[in-house]
Every structure is written in structure tokens, then in C-alpha cells.
Design a protein around this motif. Structure first.
Motif, PDB file in Angstrom:
ATOM      1  N   ASN A 183      10.588  -3.527  11.025  1.00  0.00           N
ATOM      2  CA  ASN A 183       9.904  -4.818  11.157  1.00  0.00           C
ATOM      3  C   ASN A 183      10.984  -5.892  11.237  1.00  0.00           C
ATOM      4  OD1 ASN A 183       8.117  -6.942  11.164  1.00  0.00           O
ATOM      5  ND2 ASN A 183       7.456  -6.705   9.034  1.00  0.00           N
ATOM      6  N   PRO A 184      11.764  -5.887  12.320  1.00  0.00           N
ATOM      7  CA  PRO A 184      12.983  -6.711  12.385  1.00  0.00           C
ATOM      8  C   PRO A 184      12.761  -8.202  12.225  1.00  0.00           C
ATOM      9  CG  PRO A 184      12.414  -5.821  14.545  1.00  0.00           C
ATOM     10  CD  PRO A 184      11.555  -5.105  13.548  1.00  0.00           C
ATOM     11  N   SER A 185      11.657  -8.731  12.725  1.00  0.00           N
ATOM     12  CA  SER A 185      11.444 -10.171  12.643  1.00  0.00           C
ATOM     13  C   SER A 185      11.219 -10.643  11.209  1.00  0.00           C
ATOM     14  CB  SER A 185      10.249 -10.583  13.510  1.00  0.00           C
ATOM     15  OG  SER A 185       9.045 -10.044  13.000  1.00  0.00           O
ATOM     16  N   LYS A 186      10.850  -9.714  10.308  1.00  0.00           N
ATOM     17  CA  LYS A 186      10.609 -10.039   8.904  1.00  0.00           C
ATOM     18  C   LYS A 186      11.581  -9.316   7.973  1.00  0.00           C
ATOM     19  CE  LYS A 186       6.998 -12.656   9.696  1.00  0.00           C
ATOM     20  NZ  LYS A 186       5.650 -12.362   9.196  1.00  0.00           N
ATOM     21  N   LEU A 187      12.730  -8.892   8.507  1.00  0.00           N
ATOM     22  CA  LEU A 187      13.727  -8.170   7.710  1.00  0.00           C
ATOM     23  C   LEU A 187      13.122  -6.952   7.024  1.00  0.00           C
ATOM     24  CD1 LEU A 187      15.689 -11.151   6.108  1.00  0.00           C
ATOM     25  CD2 LEU A 187      16.251  -9.880   8.188  1.00  0.00           C
ATOM     26  N   ASN A 188      12.255  -6.265   7.767  1.00  0.00           N
ATOM     27  CA  ASN A 188      11.602  -5.031   7.308  1.00  0.00           C
ATOM     28  C   ASN A 188      10.662  -5.245   6.123  1.00  0.00           C
ATOM     29  OD1 ASN A 188      12.862  -3.447   9.274  1.00  0.00           O
ATOM     30  ND2 ASN A 188      14.666  -3.158   7.987  1.00  0.00           N
ATOM     31  N   ALA A 189      10.186  -6.480   5.939  1.00  0.00           N
ATOM     32  CA  ALA A 189       9.224  -6.747   4.870  1.00  0.00           C
ATOM     33  C   ALA A 189       7.930  -5.991   5.140  1.00  0.00           C
ATOM     34  CB  ALA A 189       8.950  -8.243   4.768  1.00  0.00           C
ATOM     35  N   PHE A 190       7.293  -5.538   4.059  1.00  0.00           N
ATOM     36  CA  PHE A 190       6.092  -4.717   4.183  1.00  0.00           C
ATOM     37  C   PHE A 190       4.863  -5.547   4.534  1.00  0.00           C
ATOM     38  CE2 PHE A 190       8.259  -1.190   2.152  1.00  0.00           C
ATOM     39  CZ  PHE A 190       7.617  -0.097   2.731  1.00  0.00           C
ATOM     40  N   THR A 191       4.081  -5.013   5.458  1.00  0.00           N
ATOM     41  CA  THR A 191       2.754  -5.517   5.777  1.00  0.00           C
ATOM     42  C   THR A 191       1.747  -4.456   5.334  1.00  0.00           C
ATOM     43  OG1 THR A 191       2.773  -4.504   7.965  1.00  0.00           O
ATOM     44  CG2 THR A 191       3.653  -6.750   7.782  1.00  0.00           C
ATOM     45  N   ARG A 192       0.470  -4.787   5.352  1.00  0.00           N
ATOM     46  CA  ARG A 192      -0.537  -3.793   4.985  1.00  0.00           C
ATOM     47  C   ARG A 192      -0.534  -2.598   5.938  1.00  0.00           C
ATOM     48  NH1 ARG A 192      -6.272  -6.021   3.541  1.00  0.00           N
ATOM     49  NH2 ARG A 192      -6.469  -3.839   2.940  1.00  0.00           N
ATOM     50  N   PRO A 193      -0.420  -2.814   7.263  1.00  0.00           N
ATOM     51  CA  PRO A 193      -0.317  -1.644   8.150  1.00  0.00           C
ATOM     52  C   PRO A 193       0.884  -0.761   7.820  1.00  0.00           C
ATOM     53  CG  PRO A 193      -0.904  -3.581   9.425  1.00  0.00           C
ATOM     54  CD  PRO A 193      -0.570  -4.067   8.046  1.00  0.00           C
ATOM     55  N   MET A 194       2.006  -1.367   7.410  1.00  0.00           N
ATOM     56  CA  MET A 194       3.186  -0.573   7.059  1.00  0.00           C
ATOM     57  C   MET A 194       2.929   0.268   5.816  1.00  0.00           C
ATOM     58  SD  MET A 194       6.256  -3.280   7.914  1.00  0.00           S
ATOM     59  CE  MET A 194       7.594  -2.215   7.347  1.00  0.00           C
ATOM     60  N   LEU A 195       2.195  -0.294   4.849  1.00  0.00           N
ATOM     61  CA  LEU A 195       1.841   0.505   3.670  1.00  0.00           C
ATOM     62  C   LEU A 195       0.983   1.698   4.062  1.00  0.00           C
ATOM     63  CD1 LEU A 195       1.021  -2.180   0.946  1.00  0.00           C
ATOM     64  CD2 LEU A 195       2.975  -0.615   0.987  1.00  0.00           C
ATOM     65  N   ARG A 196       0.038   1.486   4.960  1.00  0.00           N
ATOM     66  CA  ARG A 196      -0.808   2.597   5.421  1.00  0.00           C
ATOM     67  C   ARG A 196       0.025   3.642   6.145  1.00  0.00           C
ATOM     68  NH1 ARG A 196      -4.510  -1.681   6.539  1.00  0.00           N
ATOM     69  NH2 ARG A 196      -3.851  -1.738   8.716  1.00  0.00           N
ATOM     70  N   GLN A 197       0.975   3.182   6.952  1.00  0.00           N
ATOM     71  CA  GLN A 197       1.820   4.118   7.685  1.00  0.00           C
ATOM     72  C   GLN A 197       2.723   4.911   6.751  1.00  0.00           C
ATOM     73  OE1 GLN A 197       3.616   1.261  10.282  1.00  0.00           O
ATOM     74  NE2 GLN A 197       1.884   1.247  11.709  1.00  0.00           N
ATOM     75  N   LEU A 198       3.225   4.263   5.706  1.00  0.00           N
ATOM     76  CA  LEU A 198       4.030   4.982   4.714  1.00  0.00           C
ATOM     77  C   LEU A 198       3.175   6.020   4.002  1.00  0.00           C
ATOM     78  CD1 LEU A 198       6.641   5.414   3.150  1.00  0.00           C
ATOM     79  CD2 LEU A 198       5.990   3.515   1.654  1.00  0.00           C
ATOM     80  N   ASP A 199       1.949   5.663   3.682  1.00  0.00           N
ATOM     81  CA  ASP A 199       1.016   6.600   3.056  1.00  0.00           C
ATOM     82  C   ASP A 199       0.794   7.813   3.963  1.00  0.00           C
ATOM     83  OD1 ASP A 199      -0.681   7.472   1.027  1.00  0.00           O
ATOM     84  OD2 ASP A 199      -2.402   6.374   1.789  1.00  0.00           O
ATOM     85  N   GLU A 200       0.590   7.565   5.244  1.00  0.00           N
ATOM     86  CA  GLU A 200       0.372   8.646   6.202  1.00  0.00           C
ATOM     87  C   GLU A 200       1.612   9.521   6.337  1.00  0.00           C
ATOM     88  OE1 GLU A 200      -0.697   6.436   9.637  1.00  0.00           O
ATOM     89  OE2 GLU A 200      -2.703   5.911   8.892  1.00  0.00           O
ATOM     90  N   ALA A 201       2.792   8.903   6.308  1.00  0.00           N
ATOM     91  CA  ALA A 201       4.033   9.671   6.382  1.00  0.00           C
ATOM     92  C   ALA A 201       4.168  10.594   5.184  1.00  0.00           C
ATOM     93  CB  ALA A 201       5.229   8.719   6.464  1.00  0.00           C
ATOM     94  N   CYS A 202       3.836  10.087   3.997  1.00  0.00           N
ATOM     95  CA  CYS A 202       3.900  10.918   2.785  1.00  0.00           C
ATOM     96  C   CYS A 202       2.912  12.074   2.872  1.00  0.00           C
ATOM     97  CB  CYS A 202       3.622  10.071   1.550  1.00  0.00           C
ATOM     98  SG  CYS A 202       4.928   8.898   1.136  1.00  0.00           S
ATOM     99  N   ALA A 203       1.713  11.804   3.394  1.00  0.00           N
ATOM    100  CA  ALA A 203       0.709  12.859   3.528  1.00  0.00           C
ATOM    101  C   ALA A 203       1.218  13.961   4.452  1.00  0.00           C
ATOM    102  CB  ALA A 203      -0.597  12.274   4.063  1.00  0.00           C
ATOM    103  N   THR A 204       1.882  13.580   5.530  1.00  0.00           N
ATOM    104  CA  THR A 204       2.444  14.570   6.450  1.00  0.00           C
ATOM    105  C   THR A 204       3.538  15.379   5.773  1.00  0.00           C
ATOM    106  OG1 THR A 204       1.945  13.194   8.387  1.00  0.00           O
ATOM    107  CG2 THR A 204       3.645  14.884   8.658  1.00  0.00           C
ATOM    108  N   LEU A 205       4.418  14.702   5.036  1.00  0.00           N
ATOM    109  CA  LEU A 205       5.530  15.391   4.385  1.00  0.00           C
ATOM    110  C   LEU A 205       5.052  16.338   3.296  1.00  0.00           C
ATOM    111  CD1 LEU A 205       7.971  12.361   4.201  1.00  0.00           C
ATOM    112  CD2 LEU A 205       8.315  14.454   5.537  1.00  0.00           C
ATOM    113  N   GLU A 206       3.983  15.984   2.614  1.00  0.00           N
ATOM    114  CA  GLU A 206       3.441  16.850   1.565  1.00  0.00           C
ATOM    115  C   GLU A 206       2.981  18.196   2.112  1.00  0.00           C
ATOM    116  OE1 GLU A 206       1.729  13.282  -1.352  1.00  0.00           O
ATOM    117  OE2 GLU A 206       0.410  14.298   0.085  1.00  0.00           O
ATOM    118  N   THR A 207       2.661  18.240   3.390  1.00  0.00           N
ATOM    119  CA  THR A 207       2.187  19.484   4.020  1.00  0.00           C
ATOM    120  C   THR A 207       3.160  19.968   5.084  1.00  0.00           C
ATOM    121  OG1 THR A 207       0.831  18.182   5.562  1.00  0.00           O
ATOM    122  CG2 THR A 207      -0.230  18.960   3.534  1.00  0.00           C
TER     123      THR A 207
END
Length: 254
Positions: free
Chosen positions: A19-43
Motif C-alpha cells: 500500500n505504497p501511497s499510505k506507507l503500507n498502512a492497514f486498511t480493512r480490505p488488507m486485514l481481510r486479505q491477511l486473514d485469507e492468507a493465513c487461512a491458506t497457509l494453515e492448510t
């Protein structure tokens, strides 16, 4: 595309904040994407180590995007932002495989809390840490006053959270929070390459034991260890077979 990207490249996976324009600050979509990434890694049993990276060179993560939460009501802020973010960060911290945060630049607020979720942190000499939430009228909400206190001395956490002071890489390393490297990403990749030669089950169990000892979801970790031990017995196989065959189990204690 802006967001949190998961790359699965053999045994070493990468979670990249972008998220370069915000120095990689988290947005709600980014939190959801991180959640999805963790779900993938768990399996994903083939993944043996995860690197947490940043696409933006100026900052690892500047925290939480103020425009993402600034207009939320107090109730929605607590429920949709703080609690949901805490849940996602907890999920990252409890991945079964080793994780390494690569801090090539600054980690502020939620960025520092994200780095605290990793099993290891590699910092560039120029990288700094702080908890600036008080400067915008809030408090750390994703582990800055809880998980971080297991990793850094209380006075150092207070220095960041109460006074907004930055902790440089040298002090972070002296406190045992991070390893300093002129080439953090290369160092992390070298460590990951060594990590994948170890037993994945031994690593997972050791992580469970350590987390249980320090209070990282202690109850779940204890029960996971017990469940794994019971699941490896002949009695477990007999119990499942007896249930399937609708007969009385004959347990032998093996």
C-alpha cells in the motif's frame, strides 16, 4: 494492486504488504486479505517458513490507515477494527510454521504489532519502532500493550506508547527483539533456507510449547499438544474403527 499478497514459492512463502501511497498502512480490505492468507497457509503443509515483507521501501508498515477507521462510531471501531484486527494478527502469530518479519524500514503502531506476531524479526540498521497511537487519540489495539510486553521490556514499551519515542535497531537488538542486518531480506531468506531442513512437526510442537509457556493462547496450545499425542495412539485408531463398525472398542493402551 494495493493489498496484502501471498506468494507460494516452494517451501518458503511470502506475505507482502503493498500500500505504497499510505506507507503500507492497514486498511480493512488488507486485514481481510491477511486473514485469507493465513487461512491458506494453515492448510498448506508444503510451506515450511513464511516471510512477512513490505513492497514499500520507505516503511515496513506505518500502522493503521486513519481514514479507514477515523469515521467509525466507537462501537464499530471496537468491534470492526480493533477486535477484527486483533483476531487476524492472533491467527498470524499462531501459524504452525516458523515466520520471519523483514523490517527494511520503519514499523509504527500496527506495523510494530504485526512484526511482534512473527517468530523472528530481521531489522535494517535504519529501521525504527514506535507506538504513535496516543498522538491521534487512541491506544494500541492489536497487541502493542499485550503481546509486545512479552517481547520487549515494560519501560521500552512505555517509552513508545506514552512518549511516542522511537526505538532504533540497535536498541531493539539489544533487547532481544530483533536481529540487525544490512541486508534483511537476504538474511531472512538464508535463515528460511536453513529452517526448511528441520523437522516440520518438531518445529510446530516446539512453537506450541513455547506459546503455551508464555501465554500465547495457552489453553488452545495445551489442548493441541494433548490432541496430537492422543491422535498418535493405537487407542485412537481403535476408537474410530469401533465407532465406524458399531461395536464396543477394545482399548489396549498403545
Amino acid at each position: 494492486m494495493t493489498g496484502v499478497h501471498l506468494s507460494l514459492d516452494g517451501a518458503v512463502a511470502g506475505i507482502t504488504l503493498d500500500n505504497p501511497s499510505k506507507l503500507n498502512a492497514f486498511t480493512r480490505p488488507m486485514l481481510r486479505q491477511l486473514d485469507e492468507a493465513c487461512a491458506t497457509l494453515e492448510t498448506s503443509p508444503g510451506v515450511r517458513c513464511v516471510l512477512i515483507l513490505a513492497a514499500e521501501a520507505r516503511a515496513f508498515c506505518a500502522g493503521a490507515d486513519i481514514t479507514a477507521w477515523g469515521e467509525l462510531s466507537p462501537t464499530d471501531f471496537a468491534r470492526l477494527w480493533v477486535r477484527d484486527g486483533h483476531r487476524v494478527f492472533d491467527r498470524l502469530a499462531r501459524l504452525p510454521m516458523p515466520t520471519i518479519a523483514v523490517l527494511e524500514a520503519h514499523a509504527f503502531g500496527g506495523g510494530l504489532e504485526l512484526a511482534a506476531c512473527a517468530d523472528m524479526r530481521i531489522m535494517a540498521p535504519r529501521a525504527t519502532l514506535t507506538l504513535p497511537e496516543a498522538q491521534v487519540g487512541i491506544v494500541p489495539g492489536w497487541g502493542g500493550c499485550t503481546r509486545l510486553l512479552r517481547l520487549l521490556p515494560e519501560p521500552m514499551v512505555k517509552e513508545m506508547a506514552l512518549f511516542g519515542r522511537r526505538i532504533d535497531a540497535t536498541r531493539a537488538a539489544a533487547a532481544g527483539f530483533a536481529t540487525v542486518s544490512d541486508t534483511p531480506r537476504s538474511t531472512a531468506e538464508e535463515i528460511a533456507a536453513t529452517t526448511i531442513t528441520a523437522s516440520p512437526r518438531a518445529q510446530e510442537i516446539a512453537k506450541y510449547q513455547i506459546h503455551a509457556a508464555v501465554g500465547e493462547d495457552r489453553n488452545a496450545m495445551i489442548e493441541a499438544l494433548g490432541g496430537g499425542m492422543a491422535g498418535a495412539t493405537g487407542d485412537r485408531d481403535e476408537g474410530v474403527a469401533a465407532f465406524t463398525e458399531k461395536r464396543t472398542a477394545e482399548f489396549r493402551g498403545n
